[in-house]
Scaffold this motif. Structure first.
Motif, PDB file in Angstrom:
ATOM      1  N   ILE A 174      44.990  60.212  33.990  1.00  0.00           N
ATOM      2  CA  ILE A 174      44.922  59.363  32.803  1.00  0.00           C
ATOM      3  C   ILE A 174      44.423  57.966  33.153  1.00  0.00           C
ATOM      4  O   ILE A 174      44.593  57.487  34.276  1.00  0.00           O
ATOM      5  N   SER A 175      43.796  57.330  32.174  1.00  0.00           N
ATOM      6  CA  SER A 175      43.307  55.968  32.357  1.00  0.00           C
ATOM      7  C   SER A 175      44.486  55.005  32.461  1.00  0.00           C
ATOM      8  O   SER A 175      45.508  55.175  31.797  1.00  0.00           O
ATOM      9  N   THR A 176      44.341  53.995  33.310  1.00  0.00           N
ATOM     10  CA  THR A 176      45.411  53.016  33.519  1.00  0.00           C
ATOM     11  C   THR A 176      44.811  51.628  33.634  1.00  0.00           C
ATOM     12  O   THR A 176      43.887  51.409  34.427  1.00  0.00           O
ATOM     13  N   LEU A 177      45.361  50.691  32.847  1.00  0.00           N
ATOM     14  CA  LEU A 177      44.955  49.294  32.960  1.00  0.00           C
ATOM     15  C   LEU A 177      46.149  48.376  33.190  1.00  0.00           C
ATOM     16  O   LEU A 177      46.133  47.543  34.091  1.00  0.00           O
ATOM     17  N   ARG A 178      47.191  48.543  32.366  1.00  0.00           N
ATOM     18  CA  ARG A 178      48.328  47.625  32.445  1.00  0.00           C
ATOM     19  C   ARG A 178      49.599  48.391  32.836  1.00  0.00           C
ATOM     20  O   ARG A 178      49.579  49.611  33.037  1.00  0.00           O
ATOM     21  N   ALA A 179      50.681  47.656  32.946  1.00  0.00           N
ATOM     22  CA  ALA A 179      51.922  48.203  33.515  1.00  0.00           C
ATOM     23  C   ALA A 179      52.386  49.474  32.810  1.00  0.00           C
ATOM     24  O   ALA A 179      52.785  50.447  33.466  1.00  0.00           O
ATOM     25  N   GLY A 180      52.338  49.495  31.484  1.00  0.00           N
ATOM     26  CA  GLY A 180      52.819  50.656  30.748  1.00  0.00           C
ATOM     27  C   GLY A 180      52.035  51.917  31.069  1.00  0.00           C
ATOM     28  O   GLY A 180      52.606  53.005  31.171  1.00  0.00           O
ATOM     29  N   ALA A 181      50.734  51.771  31.252  1.00  0.00           N
ATOM     30  CA  ALA A 181      49.902  52.931  31.567  1.00  0.00           C
ATOM     31  C   ALA A 181      50.160  53.425  32.989  1.00  0.00           C
ATOM     32  O   ALA A 181      50.206  54.639  33.236  1.00  0.00           O
ATOM     33  N   PHE A 182      50.343  52.501  33.938  1.00  0.00           N
ATOM     34  CA  PHE A 182      50.671  52.928  35.302  1.00  0.00           C
ATOM     35  C   PHE A 182      52.030  53.635  35.329  1.00  0.00           C
ATOM     36  O   PHE A 182      52.210  54.618  36.055  1.00  0.00           O
ATOM     37  N   ARG A 183      52.953  53.155  34.525  1.00  0.00           N
ATOM     38  CA  ARG A 183      54.273  53.795  34.459  1.00  0.00           C
ATOM     39  C   ARG A 183      54.142  55.211  33.894  1.00  0.00           C
ATOM     40  O   ARG A 183      54.742  56.160  34.416  1.00  0.00           O
ATOM     41  N   LEU A 184      53.370  55.361  32.837  1.00  0.00           N
ATOM     42  CA  LEU A 184      53.164  56.678  32.242  1.00  0.00           C
ATOM     43  C   LEU A 184      52.470  57.618  33.222  1.00  0.00           C
ATOM     44  O   LEU A 184      52.835  58.791  33.338  1.00  0.00           O
ATOM     45  N   ALA A 185      51.489  57.104  33.947  1.00  0.00           N
ATOM     46  CA  ALA A 185      50.780  57.935  34.920  1.00  0.00           C
ATOM     47  C   ALA A 185      51.732  58.463  35.984  1.00  0.00           C
ATOM     48  O   ALA A 185      51.639  59.621  36.398  1.00  0.00           O
ATOM     49  N   GLY A 186      52.648  57.618  36.429  1.00  0.00           N
ATOM     50  CA  GLY A 186      53.622  58.072  37.412  1.00  0.00           C
ATOM     51  C   GLY A 186      54.522  59.169  36.878  1.00  0.00           C
ATOM     52  O   GLY A 186      54.949  60.051  37.622  1.00  0.00           O
ATOM     53  N   SER A 248      29.327  42.727  31.389  1.00  0.00           N
ATOM     54  CA  SER A 248      29.655  41.574  30.545  1.00  0.00           C
ATOM     55  C   SER A 248      30.448  41.943  29.289  1.00  0.00           C
ATOM     56  O   SER A 248      31.270  41.154  28.808  1.00  0.00           O
ATOM     57  N   ASN A 249      30.227  43.143  28.768  1.00  0.00           N
ATOM     58  CA  ASN A 249      30.893  43.524  27.517  1.00  0.00           C
ATOM     59  C   ASN A 249      32.396  43.741  27.676  1.00  0.00           C
ATOM     60  O   ASN A 249      33.151  43.639  26.698  1.00  0.00           O
ATOM     61  N   TYR A 250      32.862  44.030  28.899  1.00  0.00           N
ATOM     62  CA  TYR A 250      34.266  44.360  29.100  1.00  0.00           C
ATOM     63  C   TYR A 250      35.198  43.188  28.778  1.00  0.00           C
ATOM     64  O   TYR A 250      36.330  43.397  28.343  1.00  0.00           O
ATOM     65  N   GLY A 251      34.739  41.976  29.006  1.00  0.00           N
ATOM     66  CA  GLY A 251      35.580  40.824  28.699  1.00  0.00           C
ATOM     67  C   GLY A 251      35.870  40.666  27.224  1.00  0.00           C
ATOM     68  O   GLY A 251      36.802  39.953  26.838  1.00  0.00           O
ATOM     69  N   LYS A 252      35.088  41.333  26.378  1.00  0.00           N
ATOM     70  CA  LYS A 252      35.269  41.252  24.932  1.00  0.00           C
ATOM     71  C   LYS A 252      36.221  42.319  24.402  1.00  0.00           C
ATOM     72  O   LYS A 252      36.570  42.298  23.214  1.00  0.00           O
ATOM     73  N   LEU A 253      36.606  43.263  25.263  1.00  0.00           N
ATOM     74  CA  LEU A 253      37.517  44.335  24.847  1.00  0.00           C
ATOM     75  C   LEU A 253      38.955  43.893  25.102  1.00  0.00           C
ATOM     76  O   LEU A 253      39.300  43.537  26.233  1.00  0.00           O
ATOM     77  N   PRO A 254      39.814  43.918  24.093  1.00  0.00           N
ATOM     78  CA  PRO A 254      41.182  43.383  24.250  1.00  0.00           C
ATOM     79  C   PRO A 254      41.973  43.990  25.394  1.00  0.00           C
ATOM     80  O   PRO A 254      42.666  43.274  26.118  1.00  0.00           O
ATOM     81  N   PHE A 255      41.901  45.320  25.578  1.00  0.00           N
ATOM     82  CA  PHE A 255      42.672  45.948  26.660  1.00  0.00           C
ATOM     83  C   PHE A 255      42.267  45.381  28.017  1.00  0.00           C
ATOM     84  O   PHE A 255      43.100  45.113  28.880  1.00  0.00           O
ATOM     85  N   TYR A 256      40.958  45.183  28.207  1.00  0.00           N
ATOM     86  CA  TYR A 256      40.482  44.643  29.480  1.00  0.00           C
ATOM     87  C   TYR A 256      40.814  43.164  29.613  1.00  0.00           C
ATOM     88  O   TYR A 256      41.215  42.693  30.687  1.00  0.00           O
ATOM     89  N   ALA A 257      40.630  42.419  28.524  1.00  0.00           N
ATOM     90  CA  ALA A 257      40.948  40.987  28.569  1.00  0.00           C
ATOM     91  C   ALA A 257      42.407  40.771  28.950  1.00  0.00           C
ATOM     92  O   ALA A 257      42.726  39.876  29.757  1.00  0.00           O
ATOM     93  N   ASN A 258      43.294  41.584  28.414  1.00  0.00           N
ATOM     94  CA  ASN A 258      44.721  41.469  28.745  1.00  0.00           C
ATOM     95  C   ASN A 258      44.975  41.820  30.213  1.00  0.00           C
ATOM     96  O   ASN A 258      45.777  41.167  30.891  1.00  0.00           O
ATOM     97  N   PHE A 260      42.778  41.576  32.697  1.00  0.00           N
ATOM     98  CA  PHE A 260      42.223  40.508  33.530  1.00  0.00           C
ATOM     99  C   PHE A 260      43.186  39.319  33.586  1.00  0.00           C
ATOM    100  O   PHE A 260      43.362  38.701  34.642  1.00  0.00           O
ATOM    101  N   ALA A 261      43.812  39.007  32.453  1.00  0.00           N
ATOM    102  CA  ALA A 261      44.788  37.920  32.437  1.00  0.00           C
ATOM    103  C   ALA A 261      45.982  38.263  33.321  1.00  0.00           C
ATOM    104  O   ALA A 261      46.468  37.413  34.084  1.00  0.00           O
ATOM    105  N   ASP A 262      46.471  39.498  33.238  1.00  0.00           N
ATOM    106  CA  ASP A 262      47.573  39.937  34.102  1.00  0.00           C
ATOM    107  C   ASP A 262      47.204  39.784  35.575  1.00  0.00           C
ATOM    108  O   ASP A 262      48.052  39.491  36.420  1.00  0.00           O
TER     109      ASP A 262
END
Length: 329
Positions: A174-186, A248-258, A260-262
């Motif tokens: 499964i795709s994983t970006l933030r903490a909740g997704a990594f937790r689900l993947a585990g 360049s487009n990824y910075g405009k996607l909310p999931f990625y922007a969040n 990157f901030a993390d």
């Protein structure tokens, strides 16, 4: 002083006991299906053991492309990173995966995920409510169909009753970006597929959560397949420019922007990604330097690498050079 051949032999083996070449996969562009099939055939001939393709919103169907490629190859593994879940019913996804397994047993790794609201809601017109909860239910259905051959599911999002003609224990990542997704993947997956995540973020945040989550469920931690960008060039300035243009487009996607901030790289107004962020995401240099960096990353705790070529001058030539490099690891 250590003999160079001994040093190279040491570098060619991973901490997991698998050769480095088995742990480095190449991303193939699927925009034109016929060219993608030819690129997969060429990658296998070069010695690449794993390729990955992403299902873009209005590109040819990845699993269909894989079916064609499977008929022209014999050993290369085929991985989706990812196929979006919302446009495809989980039973349909399972049956498509089963078709690939019938053609190329043991060679498919099915990576799936929710994709992004601008695409799912803005382009497809589909509601994207609680994507991780939806993904949990989706994986449960796909796994029941493929691994057990029978689905009897009544949930919040799906009611499915079906018996498949045979089983196929296809790994479900499964795709994983933030903490909740990594937790689900585990908890539920056979692998985590982060995309465009800075390596320090994966090592300090993603990997520990993935392992702890799996431990809590009494599972063996699934592999983390780290996405890295690679440019076959020693002109770092040109590499950074090409990388920025490509992502360049990824910075405009909310999931990625969040994410990157993390990771400590907040995007600027309008989704502009900082130079530090772009610089952190791409590997470049001589072939020896790139191979050495692959070994460093795999020695740091990452299980596998998912390598996306960044075209600096000629995308086809540079992809073939990268395939040759990976095939010789």
């Amino acid at each position: 002083m250590q003999d160079k051949s001994v040093e190279q032999a040491a570098l060619s083996q991973s901490t997991s006991g698998r050769p480095v070449r088995e742990r480095v996969g190449l991303v193939i562009n699927g925009a034109i299906a016929s060219k993608a099939v030819q690129a997969i055939v060429e990658a296998e001939a070069a010695g690449v053991r794993q390729i990955w393709m992403t299902q873009m919103p209005v590109a040819p169907d990845t699993l269909t492309t894989f079916a064609a490629a499977a008929m022209q190859t014999s050993v290369i593994r085929l991985g989706t990173a990812i196929v979006p879940t919302y446009p495809r019913h989980p039973l349909t996804m399972a049956m498509q995966a089963l078709a690939i397994h019938d053609i190329a047993p043991g060679r498919l790794r099915l990576g799936i995920g929710p994709s992004h609201r601008p695409t799912m809601e803005g382009m497809y017109g589909l509601s994207m409510e609680k994507p991780l909860e939806y993904l949990r239910e989706y994986v449960e259905i796909v796994r029941a169909g493929l691994w057990q051959g029978k689905i009897e599911h009544k949930g919040r999002y799906f009611n499915v009753s079906a018996a498949l003609p045979r089983t196929a224990q296809i790994p479900i990542l499964i795709s994983t970006l933030r903490a909740g997704a990594f937790r689900l993947a585990g908890e539920i997956s056979d692998g985590a597929l982060p995309w465009l995540c800075p390596i320090p973020y994966l090592l300090k945040t993603g990997l520990p959560i993935l392992h702890e989550s799996a431990k809590e469920q009494g599972r063996t931690p699934p592999p983390l397949v780290a996405h890295v960008l690679v440019a076959m060039s020693e002109d770092r300035s040109a590499v950074i420019s090409a990388t920025r243009k490509q992502i360049s487009n990824y910075g405009k996607l909310p999931f990625y922007a969040n994410m990157f901030a993390d990771a400590g790289f907040p995007v600027e107004a309008g989704g502009i990604m900082s130079d530090d962020l772009v610089n952190s995401l791409v590997i470049s240099g001589s072939q020896e330097a790139i191979a050495h960096r692959f070994n460093e990353l795999l020695g740091s705790g990452l299980d596998e690498l998912l390598v996306l070529p960044v075209a600096v001058h000629d995308s086809d030539v540079e992809r073939k050079q990268l395939a040759q490099l990976i095939g010789q690891l």
